[in-house]
Write a protein that holds these residues in place. Sequence first.
Motif, PDB file in Angstrom:
ATOM      1  N   ARG A  94      -7.295 -18.450 -42.452  1.00 18.15           N
ATOM      2  CA  ARG A  94      -7.961 -19.417 -43.328  1.00 18.15           C
ATOM      3  C   ARG A  94      -9.449 -19.098 -43.436  1.00 18.15           C
ATOM      4  NH1 ARG A  94      -5.333 -25.100 -41.073  1.00 18.15           N
ATOM      5  NH2 ARG A  94      -3.190 -24.739 -41.805  1.00 18.15           N
ATOM      6  N   THR A  95     -10.037 -18.668 -42.333  1.00 17.65           N
ATOM      7  CA  THR A  95     -11.451 -18.327 -42.339  1.00 17.65           C
ATOM      8  C   THR A  95     -11.730 -17.162 -43.275  1.00 17.65           C
ATOM      9  OG1 THR A  95     -11.714 -19.107 -40.055  1.00 17.65           O
ATOM     10  CG2 THR A  95     -13.386 -17.589 -40.882  1.00 17.65           C
ATOM     11  N   GLU A  96     -10.896 -16.125 -43.204  1.00 23.09           N
ATOM     12  CA  GLU A  96     -11.078 -14.964 -44.075  1.00 23.09           C
ATOM     13  C   GLU A  96     -10.888 -15.346 -45.539  1.00 23.09           C
ATOM     14  OE1 GLU A  96     -12.190 -11.914 -43.316  1.00 23.09           O
ATOM     15  OE2 GLU A  96     -12.548 -12.886 -41.380  1.00 23.09           O
ATOM     16  N   ALA A  97      -9.926 -16.222 -45.815  1.00 28.25           N
ATOM     17  CA  ALA A  97      -9.692 -16.666 -47.191  1.00 28.25           C
ATOM     18  C   ALA A  97     -10.899 -17.430 -47.728  1.00 28.25           C
ATOM     19  CB  ALA A  97      -8.438 -17.538 -47.247  1.00 28.25           C
ATOM     20  N   LEU A 121     -17.267 -25.352 -49.417  1.00 35.13           N
ATOM     21  CA  LEU A 121     -16.517 -24.253 -48.798  1.00 35.13           C
ATOM     22  C   LEU A 121     -17.225 -23.745 -47.543  1.00 35.13           C
ATOM     23  CD1 LEU A 121     -15.369 -22.163 -51.902  1.00 35.13           C
ATOM     24  CD2 LEU A 121     -13.981 -23.663 -50.476  1.00 35.13           C
ATOM     25  N   GLU A 122     -18.551 -23.675 -47.589  1.00 33.69           N
ATOM     26  CA  GLU A 122     -19.302 -23.213 -46.422  1.00 33.69           C
ATOM     27  C   GLU A 122     -19.179 -24.195 -45.265  1.00 33.69           C
ATOM     28  OE1 GLU A 122     -23.150 -22.681 -48.131  1.00 33.69           O
ATOM     29  OE2 GLU A 122     -22.792 -20.558 -48.622  1.00 33.69           O
ATOM     30  N   ALA A 123     -19.134 -25.499 -45.583  1.00 34.57           N
ATOM     31  CA  ALA A 123     -18.935 -26.514 -44.538  1.00 34.57           C
ATOM     32  C   ALA A 123     -17.558 -26.368 -43.909  1.00 34.57           C
ATOM     33  CB  ALA A 123     -19.100 -27.915 -45.135  1.00 34.57           C
ATOM     34  N   MET A 124     -16.548 -26.092 -44.725  1.00 40.03           N
ATOM     35  CA  MET A 124     -15.199 -25.858 -44.215  1.00 40.03           C
ATOM     36  C   MET A 124     -15.166 -24.612 -43.349  1.00 40.03           C
ATOM     37  SD  MET A 124     -12.912 -26.711 -47.601  1.00 40.03           S
ATOM     38  CE  MET A 124     -11.379 -26.144 -46.817  1.00 40.03           C
ATOM     39  N   LEU A 125     -15.890 -23.577 -43.764  1.00 39.47           N
ATOM     40  CA  LEU A 125     -15.924 -22.325 -43.013  1.00 39.47           C
ATOM     41  C   LEU A 125     -16.517 -22.537 -41.626  1.00 39.47           C
ATOM     42  CD1 LEU A 125     -15.534 -19.278 -42.858  1.00 39.47           C
ATOM     43  CD2 LEU A 125     -17.767 -18.997 -43.933  1.00 39.47           C
ATOM     44  N   ALA A 131     -16.530 -25.284 -39.920  1.00 39.87           N
ATOM     45  CA  ALA A 131     -15.549 -26.041 -39.129  1.00 39.87           C
ATOM     46  C   ALA A 131     -14.440 -25.142 -38.614  1.00 39.87           C
ATOM     47  CB  ALA A 131     -14.962 -27.163 -39.981  1.00 39.87           C
ATOM     48  N   PHE A 132     -13.945 -24.240 -39.465  1.00 34.56           N
ATOM     49  CA  PHE A 132     -12.883 -23.327 -39.058  1.00 34.56           C
ATOM     50  C   PHE A 132     -13.360 -22.358 -37.985  1.00 34.56           C
ATOM     51  CE2 PHE A 132     -10.435 -23.939 -43.221  1.00 34.56           C
ATOM     52  CZ  PHE A 132      -9.474 -24.705 -42.603  1.00 34.56           C
ATOM     53  N   LYS A 146     -15.709 -22.806 -35.804  1.00 36.69           N
ATOM     54  CA  LYS A 146     -15.838 -23.531 -34.537  1.00 36.69           C
ATOM     55  C   LYS A 146     -14.475 -23.698 -33.877  1.00 36.69           C
ATOM     56  CE  LYS A 146     -20.011 -26.252 -35.376  1.00 36.69           C
ATOM     57  NZ  LYS A 146     -20.546 -27.624 -35.568  1.00 36.69           N
ATOM     58  N   GLU A 147     -13.462 -23.998 -34.675  1.00 35.17           N
ATOM     59  CA  GLU A 147     -12.118 -24.194 -34.143  1.00 35.17           C
ATOM     60  C   GLU A 147     -11.548 -22.892 -33.626  1.00 35.17           C
ATOM     61  OE1 GLU A 147      -7.938 -26.408 -35.338  1.00 35.17           O
ATOM     62  OE2 GLU A 147      -9.579 -26.294 -36.784  1.00 35.17           O
ATOM     63  N   LEU A 148     -11.942 -21.769 -34.250  1.00 33.82           N
ATOM     64  CA  LEU A 148     -11.459 -20.463 -33.809  1.00 33.82           C
ATOM     65  C   LEU A 148     -11.998 -20.118 -32.427  1.00 33.82           C
ATOM     66  CD1 LEU A 148      -9.856 -17.939 -34.592  1.00 33.82           C
ATOM     67  CD2 LEU A 148     -11.937 -17.013 -35.620  1.00 33.82           C
ATOM     68  N   VAL A 149     -13.253 -20.507 -32.162  1.00 34.21           N
ATOM     69  CA  VAL A 149     -13.861 -20.244 -30.856  1.00 34.21           C
ATOM     70  C   VAL A 149     -13.283 -21.158 -29.793  1.00 34.21           C
ATOM     71  CG1 VAL A 149     -16.003 -20.304 -29.545  1.00 34.21           C
ATOM     72  CG2 VAL A 149     -15.979 -19.384 -31.878  1.00 34.21           C
ATOM     73  N   GLY A 150     -13.165 -22.435 -30.093  1.00 34.22           N
ATOM     74  CA  GLY A 150     -12.660 -23.386 -29.104  1.00 34.22           C
ATOM     75  C   GLY A 150     -11.719 -24.372 -29.733  1.00 34.22           C
TER      76      GLY A 150
END
Length: 246
Positions: free
Chosen positions: A156-159, A184-188, A190-191, A193-197
Amino acid sequence: MMLVPSEFIRRIRYYRYGHELCKKYLRIDFNHKCAYCHTSEAEVISGYKYFEIDHFRPQVLADETYDVHGYDNLFYSCRLCNGPSGKSGTWNEQLLNPCKDSIYGTHVSFSSSDDYKLQVLTPRGEQYIETFKLNQKNQRKIRKKRMEHQKKIAERTEALKEAISKLDEVNNSEISVEDLKKKLEAMLIAFEKELVGPYYSNTSEDCTSDSESEKRFEAELQKVCDYEKVYHDYDIDYMFINEVNR
């Protein structure tokens, strides 16, 4: 020789085993996850209740030379790692210590195969896996879900990155490109951050030392004086270094 950081860095505290706040502060120091297998509270249904206090050097080895009930010997552990099917009373002087040794990536690594077993990199890593029985079925199931989740977030992050990069090419007066880009940048963010933890978002705020209220208090405090945090038995205090700023 460059020193490799340990898995966890615990604060100096004066709680002993049996103190009502001991588990709470171990939980903070070990980032809400098992010191040994890295299972997080959010990855198990019972959450906080699934975790216990482990005596790294077992209680049966207590003597006058070493205080096994002291805070430095206590670790936040899941029931599996601390129970009969895990370390239990097993001990070896060469056992890797998560607060002193860098374990994952140095002595042990995650498998790239579909069995989700941990791989041995060193003899001490093999001893670590065997001591805590880290390749049990339940632990492998948790790793599988974690890795699948991280893969999904990465996709999702790459998309999102691709979509943001293409917005500059859009020429349409009917839509606000800048507003869409900001969303979109705000969503990025958030994603990422979720990928790290990805598994710490549901931990209760009242059990963390870095709550928003504490941060706001420190920001205001910094405006008027220099201070240093002091961790006492029961709470955090602030030691003033200089006189109040004028």
